[in-house]
Design an enzyme around this catalytic site. Structure first.
Site, PDB file in Angstrom:
ATOM      1  N   LYS A  13       0.830  -1.216   0.000  1.00 43.35           N
ATOM      2  CA  LYS A  13       0.000   0.000   0.000  1.00 43.35           C
ATOM      3  C   LYS A  13       0.865   1.267   0.000  1.00 43.35           C
ATOM      4  O   LYS A  13       0.592   2.197  -0.742  1.00 43.35           O
ATOM      5  CB  LYS A  13      -0.923   0.037   1.234  1.00 43.35           C
ATOM      6  CG  LYS A  13      -1.885  -1.128   1.342  1.00 43.35           C
ATOM      7  CD  LYS A  13      -2.893  -0.932   2.468  1.00 43.35           C
ATOM      8  CE  LYS A  13      -2.306  -0.926   3.859  1.00 43.35           C
ATOM      9  NZ  LYS A  13      -1.698  -2.193   4.295  1.00 43.35           N
ATOM     10  N   ARG A 127      11.908  -6.015   5.252  1.00 44.12           N
ATOM     11  CA  ARG A 127      11.819  -4.583   4.914  1.00 44.12           C
ATOM     12  C   ARG A 127      12.768  -3.712   5.739  1.00 44.12           C
ATOM     13  O   ARG A 127      12.944  -3.941   6.922  1.00 44.12           O
ATOM     14  CB  ARG A 127      10.401  -4.065   5.207  1.00 44.12           C
ATOM     15  CG  ARG A 127       9.354  -4.637   4.350  1.00 44.12           C
ATOM     16  CD  ARG A 127       8.094  -3.797   4.312  1.00 44.12           C
ATOM     17  NE  ARG A 127       7.421  -3.593   5.562  1.00 44.12           N
ATOM     18  CZ  ARG A 127       6.123  -3.272   5.647  1.00 44.12           C
ATOM     19  NH1 ARG A 127       5.399  -3.137   4.543  1.00 44.12           N
ATOM     20  NH2 ARG A 127       5.569  -3.073   6.811  1.00 44.12           N
ATOM     21  N   ARG A 172      -0.646  -8.797  13.326  1.00 47.42           N
ATOM     22  CA  ARG A 172      -1.172  -7.782  12.396  1.00 47.42           C
ATOM     23  C   ARG A 172      -2.042  -8.433  11.331  1.00 47.42           C
ATOM     24  O   ARG A 172      -3.066  -7.879  10.928  1.00 47.42           O
ATOM     25  CB  ARG A 172      -0.008  -6.993  11.773  1.00 47.42           C
ATOM     26  CG  ARG A 172       0.641  -6.063  12.788  1.00 47.42           C
ATOM     27  CD  ARG A 172       2.039  -5.630  12.365  1.00 47.42           C
ATOM     28  NE  ARG A 172       2.051  -4.818  11.179  1.00 47.42           N
ATOM     29  CZ  ARG A 172       3.122  -4.631  10.420  1.00 47.42           C
ATOM     30  NH1 ARG A 172       4.286  -5.215  10.728  1.00 47.42           N
ATOM     31  NH2 ARG A 172       3.056  -3.878   9.357  1.00 47.42           N
TER      32      ARG A 172
HETATM   33  P1  AMP Z   1       0.690   0.335   9.232  1.00 50.09           P
HETATM   34  O1  AMP Z   1       1.918   1.180   9.049  1.00 50.09           O
HETATM   35  O2  AMP Z   1      -0.486   0.818   8.431  1.00 50.09           O
HETATM   36  O3  AMP Z   1       0.970  -1.135   9.055  1.00 50.09           O
HETATM   37  O4  AMP Z   1       0.241   0.525  10.768  1.00 50.09           O
HETATM   38  C1  AMP Z   1       1.100   0.153  11.840  1.00 50.09           C
HETATM   39  C2  AMP Z   1       0.288   0.010  13.121  1.00 50.09           C
HETATM   40  O5  AMP Z   1      -0.346   1.260  13.458  1.00 50.09           O
HETATM   41  C3  AMP Z   1      -0.871  -0.991  13.070  1.00 50.09           C
HETATM   42  O6  AMP Z   1      -0.416  -2.329  13.295  1.00 50.09           O
HETATM   43  C4  AMP Z   1      -1.762  -0.463  14.199  1.00 50.09           C
HETATM   44  O7  AMP Z   1      -1.234  -0.774  15.471  1.00 50.09           O
HETATM   45  C5  AMP Z   1      -1.635   1.045  14.021  1.00 50.09           C
HETATM   46  N1  AMP Z   1      -2.654   1.594  13.071  1.00 50.09           N
HETATM   47  C6  AMP Z   1      -2.404   2.201  11.872  1.00 50.09           C
HETATM   48  N2  AMP Z   1      -3.554   2.587  11.292  1.00 50.09           N
HETATM   49  C7  AMP Z   1      -4.546   2.216  12.131  1.00 50.09           C
HETATM   50  C8  AMP Z   1      -5.971   2.302  12.076  1.00 50.09           C
HETATM   51  N3  AMP Z   1      -6.595   2.864  11.023  1.00 50.09           N
HETATM   52  N4  AMP Z   1      -6.692   1.808  13.121  1.00 50.09           N
HETATM   53  C9  AMP Z   1      -6.072   1.247  14.188  1.00 50.09           C
HETATM   54  N5  AMP Z   1      -4.747   1.106  14.300  1.00 50.09           N
HETATM   55  C10 AMP Z   1      -3.971   1.590  13.283  1.00 50.09           C
END
Ligand code: AMP
Length: 214
Positions: A13, A127, A172
């Site tokens: 993404k 990564r 995750r």
């Molecule tokens: P990402 O970089 O999108 O993989 O997000 C890393 C972490 O941030 C996730 O594993 C969640 O702990 C938190 N996070 C990011 N976006 C959200 C969201 N929209 N709702 C809840 N937690 C989020």
């Protein structure tokens, strides 16, 4: 144009959002990046969410919704935005619709990047990124052209996300299947959902997204 990029962690993404941002002049909004910046700055928000983010669980909806509502109100978002990592629950999707409706805006397309779970663990585990400019690399798929030197800015420091380890990746992925995948029918019903094959190479995925946005 306002877009949502949906897909499990490691689906690509962030990479694709950066490409769409460049091609369409949209603002890239990554809730994960915002939370990591808050954690790094030691702000109240950062301290509140640090443990949750590092465990791979989702941050409570109210915190995330407030954060996105404030960000979307900023003038640069008027030209359109790409949401990467938000919404991640049906409640967040509903809150997004109602905050946009108040501004007479809407989500024009939701692009789902579909990828096998087994491939994701491999993708995420290797990564790393440039500590100075954030350019992304991978142990197996994309090493810097000169070892130890960032292709984009010449930086020599690299970092790995704390939550990019096999146990946290598992948490995750579970969160994605249990809490985020139920958003797919929500957007399908609203006829804005487009699904692309996230197993293709970067350029192949970019081409599929470009076709889906036409
Ligand atoms: P990402 O970089 O999108 O993989 O997000 C890393 C972490 O941030 C996730 O594993 C969640 O702990 C938190 N996070 C990011 N976006 C959200 C969201 N929209 N709702 C809840 N937690 C989020």
């Amino acid at each position: 144009m306002n877009l949502v990029l949906l897909g499990p962690p490691g689906a690509g993404k962030g990479t694709q959002a950066a490409r769409i941002q460049e091609a369409h002049g949209l603002v890239h909004l990554s809730t994960g990046d915002m939370l990591r910046a808050a954690i790094a700055s030691g702000s109240d928000l950062g301290n509140q969410v640090k443990e949750i983010v590092e465990s791979g669980a989702l941050v409570p909806d109210d915190i995330i919704i407030r954060m996105i509502e404030e960000r979307i109100a900023a003038p640069d978002c008027a030209k359109g935005f790409i949401l990467d990592g938000f919404p991640r629950t049906v409640r967040q999707a509903e809150a997004l619709d109602s905050m946009l409706e108040k501004k007479s805006l809407k989500i024009d397309h939701v692009v789902e990047l579909k990828v096998d779970d087994a491939a994701l663990v491999k993708r995420i585990s290797g990564r790393f990124s440039c500590a100075a400019c954030g350019a992304g690399y991978h142990d197996a798929f994309k090493q810097p052209k000169t070892e130890g030197v960032c292709d984009a800015c010449g930086g020599k420091e690299f970092s790995r996300r704390k939550d990019d380890n096999p146990e946290t990746v598992k948490a995750r992925l579970e969160a994605y299947h249990a809490q985020t995948a139920p958003i797919l029918p929500y957007y399908r019903e609203r006829e804005v959902l487009r699904t692309v094959d996230g197993m293709a190479d970067f350029d192949g995925v970019t081409a599929q997204i470009a076709a889906a946005l036409q």
